[in-house]
Design an enzyme around this catalytic site. Structure first.
Site, PDB file in Angstrom:
ATOM      1  N   HIS A   1     -14.562  32.523  43.056  1.00 39.49           N
ATOM      2  CA  HIS A   1     -15.310  31.454  42.367  1.00 39.49           C
ATOM      3  C   HIS A   1     -14.536  30.857  41.173  1.00 39.49           C
ATOM      4  O   HIS A   1     -15.077  30.726  40.077  1.00 39.49           O
ATOM      5  CB  HIS A   1     -16.704  31.950  41.940  1.00 39.49           C
ATOM      6  CG  HIS A   1     -16.710  33.071  40.943  1.00 39.49           C
ATOM      7  ND1 HIS A   1     -17.768  33.947  40.812  1.00 39.49           N
ATOM      8  CD2 HIS A   1     -15.806  33.466  40.008  1.00 39.49           C
ATOM      9  CE1 HIS A   1     -17.499  34.809  39.852  1.00 39.49           C
ATOM     10  NE2 HIS A   1     -16.331  34.538  39.347  1.00 39.49           N
TER      11      HIS A   1
ATOM     12  N   GLU B   1     -14.046  41.922  39.320  1.00 41.35           N
ATOM     13  CA  GLU B   1     -15.158  41.121  39.856  1.00 41.35           C
ATOM     14  C   GLU B   1     -15.526  41.544  41.286  1.00 41.35           C
ATOM     15  O   GLU B   1     -16.644  41.285  41.735  1.00 41.35           O
ATOM     16  CB  GLU B   1     -14.796  39.626  39.853  1.00 41.35           C
ATOM     17  CG  GLU B   1     -14.698  39.028  38.456  1.00 41.35           C
ATOM     18  CD  GLU B   1     -14.475  37.515  38.472  1.00 41.35           C
ATOM     19  OE1 GLU B   1     -14.722  36.888  37.441  1.00 41.35           O
ATOM     20  OE2 GLU B   1     -14.043  36.967  39.516  1.00 41.35           O
TER      21      GLU B   1
ATOM     22  N   HIS C   1      -6.652  39.027  40.466  1.00 43.67           N
ATOM     23  CA  HIS C   1      -6.192  38.055  39.476  1.00 43.67           C
ATOM     24  C   HIS C   1      -6.231  38.681  38.094  1.00 43.67           C
ATOM     25  O   HIS C   1      -7.018  39.577  37.814  1.00 43.67           O
ATOM     26  CB  HIS C   1      -6.962  36.733  39.510  1.00 43.67           C
ATOM     27  CG  HIS C   1      -8.442  36.754  39.207  1.00 43.67           C
ATOM     28  ND1 HIS C   1      -9.341  37.602  39.819  1.00 43.67           N
ATOM     29  CD2 HIS C   1      -9.193  35.984  38.363  1.00 43.67           C
ATOM     30  CE1 HIS C   1     -10.576  37.345  39.377  1.00 43.67           C
ATOM     31  NE2 HIS C   1     -10.501  36.383  38.481  1.00 43.67           N
TER      32      HIS C   1
ATOM     33  N   HIS D   1     -19.592  33.823  32.681  1.00 42.14           N
ATOM     34  CA  HIS D   1     -18.298  33.876  31.993  1.00 42.14           C
ATOM     35  C   HIS D   1     -18.461  33.382  30.570  1.00 42.14           C
ATOM     36  O   HIS D   1     -17.975  32.314  30.214  1.00 42.14           O
ATOM     37  CB  HIS D   1     -17.279  33.006  32.734  1.00 42.14           C
ATOM     38  CG  HIS D   1     -17.063  33.409  34.160  1.00 42.14           C
ATOM     39  ND1 HIS D   1     -17.936  33.076  35.162  1.00 42.14           N
ATOM     40  CD2 HIS D   1     -16.073  34.119  34.751  1.00 42.14           C
ATOM     41  CE1 HIS D   1     -17.489  33.566  36.314  1.00 42.14           C
ATOM     42  NE2 HIS D   1     -16.363  34.193  36.098  1.00 42.14           N
TER      43      HIS D   1
HETATM   44 FE   LIG Z   1     -15.255  35.052  37.660  1.00 35.24          FE
END
Ligand SMILES: [Fe+3]
Ligand SMILES: [Fe+3]
Lengths: 282, 131, 282, 131
Positions: free
Chosen positions: C12, C240, C193, C59
């Site tokens: 996302h 995540e 990531h 976030h």
């Molecule tokens: Fe995220």
């Protein structure tokens, strides 16, 4: 090593705060209620806890319906006293213990309790009335406080068993904190009361007294009480007693009862109070 | 959402579960707004005008204006939120409780001093219907 | 009876939202990434879910550090699209399914998951980018959405096993909802990531590909991965992926893989995507 | 509070745990304030004056003024909060990431297009110290 030396249970009625703040503790109506806390204030003077882990519920003060955490732990350095509609109570601000609070938060989340971690929150009578009852009216509270808020307002609320097991997780967390600290855990709210509807004013003295006794040596019965029994037997707001089970879960299986007090009424509520020394060595 | 709950048969009691919380969201958020002194002033100056700023039902607004707490409870009000209304009015929990039980504050106080309302006869709706 | 018909996993990344909103999906950089979602958009057109239970993380948008819930469920009628600093994304507002959301909240809390119940919250790219990927650019989202926010920002975050078990509790809740509804559950975020520090840009393709495979038929390995392994192997933001395990926990032990896509890079991130039909009948 | 964590030996990485969250509370809340356009304007007009409204350390303020993201991370900044700063500057996550790795945005983009930074040699601090 930090250690839990004692557990305290006490009701937290707003009218008690008002009686203290307006100097009515010796009035006929209030005196018998406050007399039952005289032992407690003296006991605290000699115990000198470093930190109180204070389990309470927010009463539509810090949390509106926008956001209702089942369990919220305060990790801030300090907490302002809330204005609940009459202006804030004239009591000292509350100093937190961020080190220990963060340690507990981290440990308890890793024990599969899904806490909300709070850095900023005003604390209402649920937290300040117990402080006044146990410490009187000092210039500054004599210890640091970790506020732990439990949702007992919007159903479903956490079960008694969940609360008791949470207490065990908190105990484990405190036991593993490296600094040498005298920690008390307080469970507040209750006992029987109903503030709403045609059944308001319900008080169940035999039920309350059995609850007080079983807090000492038959907690297994208490953790099995389903929410509907609290409502039926102890009034719609009697559900607050699940917060006492968090305190009890954090103590040893065996405890020593140091003090017990029960009084009806304070406004709409039956006042219950217990001091339990951790362990069975007196 | 309408499955029965084990507490549905408790008389004279509204449990603030999700059925009520949904109904009462705007009513309760209106109550919450009364924690700010400036909102209290505006509300007191003109109940109706202040209420019209909120997405509440007409029944909810009228119940607030009438200070009919049982009605507010039935429309999703929660007692800790509703307390902001009677606090704004300078009234106590004990007074509010007495109005909900349909007796005078004096009679209510007397009942409390005598040990409160007994649970006997007050556990099940069926017990109330008999009388 | 409501039933979970499928699970969807997808990354996302905010830059994906920007690529869609500025019409760059066919640019050289983006085309291969978006091509992998063509199957998915067509599949959704024929599936026509009534509700998506959308697991994502906030976030630093709706939740500041003042208040970090481990698990928060949205029970509102609707949710505004957040302004994350550039103005809100030009996408439709999100319609909730309050009936089902409340039912799930109640059921899951009674299964000892300590949710925060949220009536008002703006939703950020974590929620809207997956909707864009799966539904394209409609005037109005074709289904209702229940936002479920997981703390993966402030440690400790919930473990993979806790997330997986939460998925099982959500499944039980949805299965017991009386209305006939086609429900999908989406797990978003990941894959490898790292957005911060001198190690930023880390991508672990073999690790990601093994994760994708094991989502289908070896989830037991995945639920045992401790947080430090996500950080070490999949970068600090790879954590995540625990949100995918909530989705997986809500599906049958046996699932049928309908679609898989993996692409590097989208901005700093490895994009992973799976569609799993619930049950092993294709 | 200083017990070692199993992720402490990951190189070039700051895990936002309670040790960092405590340090960075005011820094991160400052970042959060930049979600409001009026605050962004005031911050852009005078970084220092705006920062002086916050209970941040001088080091934190200077790191913000310098746009030194690694420094901000070490002082308790969390990347999702810090993103409000570079978003206010009109810069992307990819640009910010490149500044943290000490290479140009072009070189960083090239690395990402080639499949990103390999985990090999980047799992343990000891691997970085050797080089
Ligand atoms: Fe995220
Ligand atoms: Fe209370």
């Amino acid at each position: 090593m930090a250690r839990i030396t004692a557990g305290v249970a006490t009701s937290h009625v707003p009218a008690i705060g008002r009686a203290i703040d307006t100097d009515q503790t010796q009035a006929d109506y209030w005196k018998p209620m406050f007399d039952g806390f005289e032992f407690s204030r003296k006991w605290e003077e000699s115990e000198k806890p470093d930190v109180v882990f204070l389990v309470y519920n927010d009463h539509a003060t810090a949390f509106s319906l926008d956001f209702i955490p089942t369990f919220a732990i305060g990790v801030a350095e300090d907490y302002a006293v809330a204005d609940e509609g009459f202006g804030p109570r004239p009591v000292p601000a509350v100093e937190g213990h961020a080190d220990l609070a963060w340690h507990i938060a981290s440990s308890v989340i890793q024990q599969d309790f899904d806490l909300t971690v709070v850095n900023k929150m005003d604390v209402d009578h649920g937290l300040t009335v117990p402080l006044s009852l146990m410490f009187g009216q000092p210039e500054k509270w004599p210890c640091k406080v970790i506020p732990f808020a439990v949702n007992v307002v919007q159903y479903p609320v956490p079960s008694g068993r969940r609360c008791y097991n949470l207490g065990k997780a908190i105990r484990k967390a405190i036991d593993s904190f490296s600094e040498d600290l005298n920690v008390q855990i307080w469970g507040t709210g209750g006992m029987s009361h109903q503030l709403q509807g045609p059944r308001a004013g319900l008080i169940n003295q035999p039920w309350d007294k059995a609850f007080l006794s079983d807090m000492v040596d038959n907690v297994a019965r208490l953790v099995s009480i389903p929410p509907e029994d609290y409502i039926r037997e102890a009034g719609s707001e009697g559900i607050e007693l699940v917060m006492w089970l968090i305190m009890r879960g954090a103590l040893d299986d065996q405890v020593t009862e140091l003090h017990r007090h029960y009084h009806v009424p304070a406004s709409n509520t039956a006042i219950g109070h217990l001091i339990l020394k951790n362990g069975n060595n007196s | 959402m309408s499955e029965p709950r084990p507490y549905d048969d408790v008389p004279g009691t509204t449990v603030f579960d999700e059925r009520m919380a949904r109904k009462g969201y705007h009513l309760n958020q209106f109550c919450m707004s009364l924690m700010k002194p400036e909102n209290r002033e505006r509300f007191k100056a003109d109940n109706r005008a202040y209420l019209d700023e909120w997405k509440m039902s007409e029944d909810q607004k009228q119940a607030v204006i009438d200070r009919d707490y049982n009605k507010m409870l039935s429309l999703g009000g929660n007692i800790y939120f509703l307390a902001k209304i009677f606090s704004s009015d300078g009234l106590s929990f004990q007074y509010a409780a007495s109005t909900m039980t349909g007796v005078s504050e004096e009679a209510y106080l007397k009942m409390m001093l005598a040990g409160g309302r007994s649970p006997d006869g007050n556990r099940y709706k069926s017990e109330w219907e008999k009388n």
